[in-house]
Design an enzyme around this catalytic site. Structure first.
Site: not given
Length: 265
Positions: A12, A14, A66, A154
């Site tokens: 992650g 970027a 991933v 989450y």
């Protein structure tokens, strides 16, 4: 661990926290930092930007989902093969999906993706032909420590990341191999995820509007602490507004938000 001369990998990497982690490592003098991200266009552009600033041999982009252990294995092998070792891994890739019909995406990317990355990293770092040890830093969240009524899926994924990382860090074989595992647990940070929350369901908009935003620089301080302080392992480093709030104060803030008259549409 000394960062200068190390070989690193960031998932992650970027955007958001991941991009900042990559640049922080480059500023500290890593020999190589590979960026893993699902977004090929943005990832390639970011790698090109960093190559111009830090050197073409210092950073590469590898497209990687991933949630695919095979893609992660390939990316880890490429990174290790470049210099014969892997010293630092940051499992940072994450999403926030609150659609009850698609909550598995949060679990698959945030939790299982971090577990895949952690296991691959520790297997390489524990090998006798890898220079001794290494550091794995997993990005969790304050939602991985405290309840988050506004984002339960989450929170579930990040609670899992915290429990998995802290538990694995205590494994005697891992300790003997000098592999350290830590977590950074930021509160709200100015990233694309927070931007989307501002435009999302009313409950998320209300929470973000009440929250104090943590500076990215504080998140990077925690990240560097997790790597450079050799005494730390199995630690969940909180990053909160004003340099830290106690749990009672933060819980009170959440209780105030919960009293808002919100219709979740």
């Amino acid at each position: 661990m000394k960062i200068e001369g190390a070989v690193a990998l960031v998932t992650g990497g970027a955007m958001g926290i991941g991009k900042e982690v990559v640049e922080t490592l480059l500023q500290k003098g890593v020999k190589l930092c590979n960026i893993l991200d699902f977004n090929e266009e943005v990832g390639a552009a970011v790698a090109g930007e960093f190559q111009k600033s830090y050197g073409a041999d210092k950073v590469n982009f590898i497209k990687c989902d991933v949630s695919s252990r095979e893609q992660l294995q390939d990316a880890f092998k490429k990174t290790q093969a470049s210099h014969g070792r892997l010293d630092i891994v940051c499992n940072n890739a994450g999403v926030q999906t609150e659609d009850e019909g698609n909550f598995e995406k949060s679990i698959q990317i945030n939790l299982i993706g971090s577990m895949y990355g952690t296991l691959l990293a520790k297997d390489i770092m524990m090998k006798e032909n890898n220079p001794p040890g290494g550091v794995i830093v997993n990005t969790a969240s304050m939602a991985g420590i405290l309840p988050a009524f506004y984002s339960p899926f989450y929170a579930a994924s990040k609670h899992g990341v915290v429990g998995f990382t802290r538990s694995l860090a205590q494994h005697p074989f891992i300790k003997k191999a000098n592999v350290r595992l830590n977590l950074i647990c930021p509160s709200f940070v100015e990233t694309a995820m927070v931007t989307r929350a501002r435009e999302g369901a009313p409950i998320l908009q209300a929470v973000v509007s009440k929250a104090n935003i943590v500076p990215m620089s504080d998140v990077m301080k925690a990240f560097l602490m997790a790597i450079e302080d050799d005494s730390l392992t199995g630690q969940a480093i909180r990053v909160t507004p004003g340099g830290g709030v106690d749990l009672q104060d933060f819980s009170s803030q959440l209780e105030d938000i919960a009293k808002l008259n919100i219709v979740n549409t």
